[in-house]
Design an enzyme around this catalytic site. Structure first.
Site, mmCIF file in Angstrom:
data_model
loop_
_atom_site.group_PDB
_atom_site.id
_atom_site.type_symbol
_atom_site.label_atom_id
_atom_site.label_comp_id
_atom_site.label_asym_id
_atom_site.label_seq_id
_atom_site.Cartn_x
_atom_site.Cartn_y
_atom_site.Cartn_z
ATOM 1 N N HIS A 1 0.869 -1.183 0.000
ATOM 2 C CA HIS A 1 0.000 0.000 0.000
ATOM 3 C C HIS A 1 0.896 1.219 0.000
ATOM 4 O O HIS A 1 1.877 1.264 0.745
ATOM 5 C CB HIS A 1 -0.883 -0.022 1.253
ATOM 6 C CG HIS A 1 -2.020 0.945 1.210
ATOM 7 N ND1 HIS A 1 -1.829 2.303 1.282
ATOM 8 C CD2 HIS A 1 -3.363 0.754 1.106
ATOM 9 C CE1 HIS A 1 -3.017 2.899 1.222
ATOM 10 N NE2 HIS A 1 -3.958 1.979 1.111
ATOM 11 N N ARG B 1 -6.691 10.321 0.095
ATOM 12 C CA ARG B 1 -6.533 10.797 -1.271
ATOM 13 C C ARG B 1 -7.884 10.897 -1.961
ATOM 14 O O ARG B 1 -8.156 11.847 -2.699
ATOM 15 C CB ARG B 1 -5.574 9.889 -2.040
ATOM 16 C CG ARG B 1 -4.121 10.158 -1.679
ATOM 17 C CD ARG B 1 -3.188 9.111 -2.240
ATOM 18 N NE ARG B 1 -3.278 7.849 -1.490
ATOM 19 C CZ ARG B 1 -3.315 6.647 -2.048
ATOM 20 N NH1 ARG B 1 -3.266 6.515 -3.361
ATOM 21 N NH2 ARG B 1 -3.391 5.576 -1.294
#
Ligand code: FAD
Ligand code: SF4
Ligand code: SF4
Ligand code: FES
Lengths: 635, 449
Positions: free
Chosen positions: A254, A274
């Site tokens: 990740h 995000r």
């Protein structure tokens, strides 16, 4: 001889995360006596940590979303290495599985018209993730846990015994699966053996069907978002029982884990940061992701900051910000920036939400991130940027299963959730795991029940010798004194996998890792632990270690063979995707004390699904021969 | 950047064990759980501890750090000074399995007693419509990570095993509230909370809210609204007592005590003890009733019996020992018992309690009074001050303030003594110790009105 507890069930589900609980609910709804076995307390499985959401094309926020679009995104995210049928079933069934959770009592965040709200996530074309703030996994596990409890209440009313049909064996670790070969059977599953943490008692489950739902493997790596449970037990149990593992080289790093302070390095920073507007910057203050959009995605991603920012409000007329590329791309980009000397002080990059949203909105949308940084790093994310870097997060590889039934290659064995393989190809999209758990958990429970029905009374039996074998093996670490320390071996394994089989790989390094694994295996054979069997973590770790070692070997061997870079497998010496390698699944099976890897063709996607993509896109992934079956006018 | 910290960690099970001392390295940014893991990796491989996420999301790593219920993975080492001794003990309200791991099955039992979500039958999946504003109230309670710290801290069950049967605890009060406030739940949760889950036993001390790592406003947002609604429905909370006949006199005794009727409480408790001379609840109530009447000498006979019957459980024995030492000291202070005669018993009892206690601070108030009785005034002041920092309930704080006032008066600090005394009076005007203490203080010109 130590006391051994015996139980008889129709279906034994190993794992109490999303996949295991959904499987158990289904088996119970089919009237099967079902055991749920898990290493931790009930309700603490790894699923509890999931943050962002569960992907399902309900079309609540953008009505253009449907299963075909979800299917397309999933295949693209996996770089077309997914088993097409799994991706298809997943995209079609996810909405029903999420709605079902509401009937169990789940309370998702809502849209203005009162439906389940959906959020943006990397690789998903439309807002698609059903969520509850950034604690979706907790909602999911609690909901399923409470559904189990409600079924037990029904059984209490009907049978006078809450555990008449479903019983939870918490803090119980399965160490071996049993088969009926010894009694002249055909190699079918006959049960499972394990021990309870509380007192070290051995437990035997006699059952014709076992569902593996044991999750992932992250604890083989040093920097990981995963908990102690992720030692690849299900992967190893399946192999030892003669089942096969698929594409173990695909490990997801990740892009955003915490990097400071050292003791929390690896803890996840959800992608929702995000999705909700957060951007990545290097030490020069530059939004570097624009430089890293690969050719295959160029069409869908914005080229300027202006366009990227406009997308949050108007998705119809703007392309997505490159921060929302699939995880493998973002992780590699961060890795490159840090290597080029443009990293943050603690060796990551900056993730900035503070300058993008008002403080109040950040606290509301990302409460647990706010909390996590405040309490663990003394950082106020509404005022300053976070420092983040890649962390080992998810394994795409796993037990090879039949898509419709979740059946492994051994009769009576089923697998669902993170421990199964195929669904996510070479890279999983965020949010596609929680939905995967529900879709295939249910299918595994259903097929296990059907399998048991078909057996009738011809059930495989367990022999005492098998049980005794499993027990002797599990007690081996107590045999000597002054041997190897399991904690030290574990630390060495994690460091080695991190250094040599991590996010960027080369032939030479992977070969060194394989040699290192041999040494670690030899050391692991000489482990000794002090104390007794009552809740003894040193002993527990020494039983988990062989699983981590065999899984690590699967990863390393497959990584050496696949000479290309794709999704969660990047070879510095073969930096591009190869259409020839796309057609190949790598399959692991045990070979003596080691692992053998063979090549097997990837199942071919039928034309009606192929036609959901345009030819130009497919040509970036596929060979000309494969494209030949497409109708000409699509060209 | 690293240093060596001094740790004291409980090793043992529910019947036996002790605090073991360790010196262990601490690095920058670490939390208590990191240190426990370092102990496992380097000094005690079999030290038992539960954990999963190490990020405050799963609620596995609950324990008591210096006597406070906490998540070990969210307790940073930087909250303690480098020379502080850090004591880590298992949750006190639950039986210890081993070391820091407790048997929390009580909670899973209670979870099963709350009837499940009951949506309208005619609503098909996918048709649920709810407004954000309406789901938010229940969502607050669904943040619960089941760490059970609130269950551990709630005084109704913390030291009262006997209440566990009829009291679900704050974790399940929020579960009931969550269902009650769920826009689509069709069941009546209001009566249920009072009738079957013991909501009435909660006296809104808010201790549960204080320890909740998810910052759920358990009392303000769940318990109080539920209590108000229960009152609305005019339900009689006493009815359920009928089903608890064997416990009835013990219950009645503690009810009378709560109402301030100490004589009835005494009578009821004695009645119960005729049936079962070792009944822990009745003994505790009787001792309390006698103390409330200022009969400390009689009370100390009861606490002695209590200690004899406390069994081998750590918490129960610690409680009984400290209650007995305290009661004996009060009897000495009151002049009912001579110090020379009781000193051996006081000293051994106090030692026993200290050995079993999770931290020094739990017994600081008792040590203060002990020192005071021996005329060691400076020590008495020091212990009393330490005790006051940690005190949780009004009466204990009032008692420790009284001890402090006496010791200060002895040292000639009459102003400070008077202010401690006035706070003590405010907190607990009927403190039975005051009769004797007042006379002492007035002799030393400290006002006690
Ligand atoms: C921090 C974090 C955030 C994430 N966020 C998201 C997200 O937003 N959306 C998304 O889709 N995915 C997310 N994921 C991924 C997703 O949470 C996991 O892939 C998923 O929860 C795995 O579920 P599972 O049911 O397969 O296994 P788990 O939930 O991990 O459960 C495994 C179970 O197996 C048991 N078990 C293991 N070995 C044994 C054994 N030997 N004997 C007995 N029991 C055993 C364990 O005790 C446990 O109960 C996230 C992952 C992490 C780490
Ligand atoms: S407020 Fe009620 S439930 Fe909470 S700790 Fe106090 S008595 Fe227990
Ligand atoms: S309400 Fe808070 S303290 Fe209680 S169990 Fe839940 S999270 Fe823990
Ligand atoms: S380990 Fe999960 S809350 Fe501490």
């Amino acid at each position: 001889m130590t006391e051994i507890q015996r139980h008889r069930f129709d279906v034994v589900v190993i794992g109490a995360g999303g996949a295991g609980l959904r499987a158990a609910i289904e088996a119970r709804l089919q009237g099967k006596r079902t055991a749920i076995v898990c290493k931790s307390l009930f309700g603490k499985a790894h699923t509890v940590m999931a943050e962002g959401g569960a992907a399902a094309a309900m079309g609540n926020v953008n009505s253009k979303d449907n299963w075909q679009v979800h299917f397309r995104d999933t295949m693209r995210g996996g770089k077309f290495m997914n088993h097409w049928r799994m991706a298809e079933l997943h995209a079609k069934e996810a909405p029903d599985r999420v709605w079902e959770l509401e009937t169990y009592g789940a309370l998702f965040d809502r849209t203005k018209d009162g439906k389940i709200s959906q959020r943006n996530f990397g690789g998903h074309e439309y807002p698609r993730l059903a969520h509850v703030g950034d604690r979706t996994g907790l909602e999911m596990i609690r909901t399923l846990q409470q559904k189990i409890v409600s079924l037990q209440q029904e059984d209490q009313r009907e049978h006078g015994d809450a555990e008449a049909l479903v019983k939870v064996f918490a803090e119980t670790t399965i160490t071996a699966l049993l088969k009926d070969d010894a009694t002249g059977g055909s190699g079918r599953i006959s049960g499972a053996v394990g021990y309870t943490r509380e007192n070290g008692t051995f437990v035997v489950f006699e059952a014709p069907a076992v569902v593996l739902a044991t999750g992932g493997i992250g604890k083989s790596f040093k920097v990981t978002s995963n908990s102690w449970e992720y030692t690849g037990d299900g992967h190893a149990l399946a192999m030892k029982a003669g089942a096969t593992l698929l594409n173990m080289e695909f490990v997801q790093f990740h892009p955003t884990g915490m990097v400071w302070p050292p003791s929390v390095k690896g803890i996840l920073v959800t992608e929702s940061v995000r999705g909700d507007g957060g951007v990545l910057k290097n030490s020069e203050g530059k939004r570097f992701m624009f430089e890293y959009v690969p050719a295959v995605f160029r069409k869908q991603y914005a080229e300027t900051e202006q366009e990227a920012d406009a997308w949050y409000d108007d998705q119809a007329n703007n392309r997505r910000p490159p921060e929302l590329l699939p995880r493998d791309e973002v992780a590699r980009a961060i890795n490159s920036e840090v290597k080029a000397g443009r990293g943050s002080p603690a060796g990551g990059v900056f993730l900035d939400i503070a300058s993008r949203l008002p403080a109040e909105a950040i606290r509301k949308k990302l409460p647990s991130m706010y909390h996590q940084f405040k309490e663990l790093a003394d950082v106020d994310i509404t005022a300053e940027p976070m420092e983040v870097g890649p962390t080992c997060h998810y394994v795409m590889g796993g037990v090879e299963v039949d898509p419709d039934t979740a059946a492994a290659t051994v009769p009576g064995l089923f697998a669902a959730g993170e421990c199964s393989g195929g669904m996510h190809g070479s890279n999983r999209l965020g949010g596609n795991s929680l939905s995967d758990l529900l879709v295939f958990g249910r299918r595994a429970g259903l097929s296990a029940a059907e399998y048991v029905d078909a057996l009738g009374s011809a059930r495989p039996t367990v022999t005492d010798a098998d049980v005794e074998d499993a027990r002797t093996q599990a007690e081996a670490p107590f045999a000597g004194t002054g041997g190897e320390n399991p904690y030290a071996i574990h630390a060495d394994l994690q460091q080695m996998m991190h250094d040599l089989v991590g996010i960027i790989r080369t032939k030479d390094e992977v070969e060194r890792a394989l040699a290192g694994l041999e040494e670690l295996k030899a050391r692991a054979a000489k482990i000794s632990v002090p104390g007794d069997k009552v809740f003894n973590p040193g002993w527990h770790l020494s039983l988990d270690l062989p699983n981590m070692l065999i899984v690590s070997e699967c990863i390393a061997r497959s990584a050496l063979i696949r000479e290309e870079s794709r999704g969660g497998h990047t070879r510095d010496d073969y930096p591009t995707m190869s259409p020839e390698w796309r057609k190949v699944n790598l399959v692991c099976r045990p070979d003596g004390a080691g692992v053998e890897v063979t090549q097997q063709p990837l199942p071919v996607m039928p034309p009606e699904l192929l036609s959901l993509f345009d030819r130009e896109e497919l040509s970036k992934y596929m060979t000309d021969d494969e494209l030949a079956i497409l109708p000409e006018e699509k060209a | 950047m690293s240093y060596n910290a001094r740790f004291r960690v409980w090793r043992g099970d529910d019947t036996d064990g002790e605090l073991e001392d360790f010196s262990v390295e601490v690095k920058e940014g670490e939390v208590i759980l990191d240190i426990i893991h370092r102990l496992q990796a380097t000094q005690t491989p079999d030290l038992a501890v539960r954990w999963n996420c190490k990020a405050g999301k799963c609620g596995s790593c609950s324990a008591e750090v210096n006597g406070r219920p906490r998540l070990m993975c969210m307790t940073r080492m930087s909250t303690y000074t480098e020379d502080e001794v850090i004591t880590v003990t298992p949750l006190r309200a639950f039986p210890v399995i081993k070391d820091l791991v407790t048997d929390v099955s009580f909670n899973y039992q209670k979870a099963r007693e709350v009837p499940a979500f009951a949506p309208p039958a005619e609503l098909a999946p996918g048709e649920y419509r709810m407004q954000q504003i309406d789901v938010e109230r229940s969502q607050e309670f669904r943040k619960c990570i089941e760490c059970f710290l609130c269950q551990d801290t709630c005084h109704v069950v913390r030291d009262h095993e006997e209440n566990k049967e009829s009291f679900a605890g704050p974790r399940f009060f929020i579960r009931l509230a969550e269902l009650d406030m769920h826009p689509l739940d069709t069941k009546d949760r209001k009566r249920e909370a009072q009738a079957t889950h013991g909501l009435g036993m909660c006296n809104i001390t808010k201790c549960c809210t204080e320890v909740c790592p998810e910052h759920i406003k358990i009392t303000d947002n769940a318990i109080i609204p539920m209590k108000e609604r229960v009152v609305d429905t005019q339900y009689d909370p006493l009815v359920w007592l009928g089903s608890k006949i064997p416990r009835r006199s013990a219950m009645a005794a503690s009810k009378s005590l709560a109402a301030g009727d100490t004589e009835t409480a005494e009578a009821r408790a004695r009645e119960r003890l005729r049936d079962k001379p070792s009944d822990a609840a009745a003994l505790r109530t009787l001792a309390e009733a006698l103390r409330a009447q200022g009969r400390f000498g009689d009370a100390s006979k009861v606490t002695r019996t209590q200690l004899e019957h406390a069994g081998r459980g750590r918490v129960a024995r610690m409680e009984a020992a400290s209650a007995h030492a305290w009661t004996l000291l009060c009897a000495v202070e009151d002049g009912e018992v001579e110090l020379e005669k009781a000193e051996d018993e006081i000293a051994t009892t106090l030692q026993l309690a200290q050995r079993l206690a999770s931290t020094g601070t739990v017994l600081a108030g008792t040590h203060a009074l002990h020192n005071l009785m021996h005329g060691r005034l400076a020590e008495a002041v020091e212990h009393a001050r330490e005790a006051i920092i940690w005190d949780r309930d009004r009466s204990t704080r009032a008692d420790d303030l009284v001890t402090l006032a006496e010791a200060l008066a002895g040292l000639g600090e009459s102003d400070e003594s008077a202010s401690a005394m006035s706070e003590a009076l405010q907190l607990w005007p009927d403190n039975p110790r005051l009769t004797g203490v007042r006379a002492n203080l007035e002799d030393m010109n400290v006002p006690t009105a």
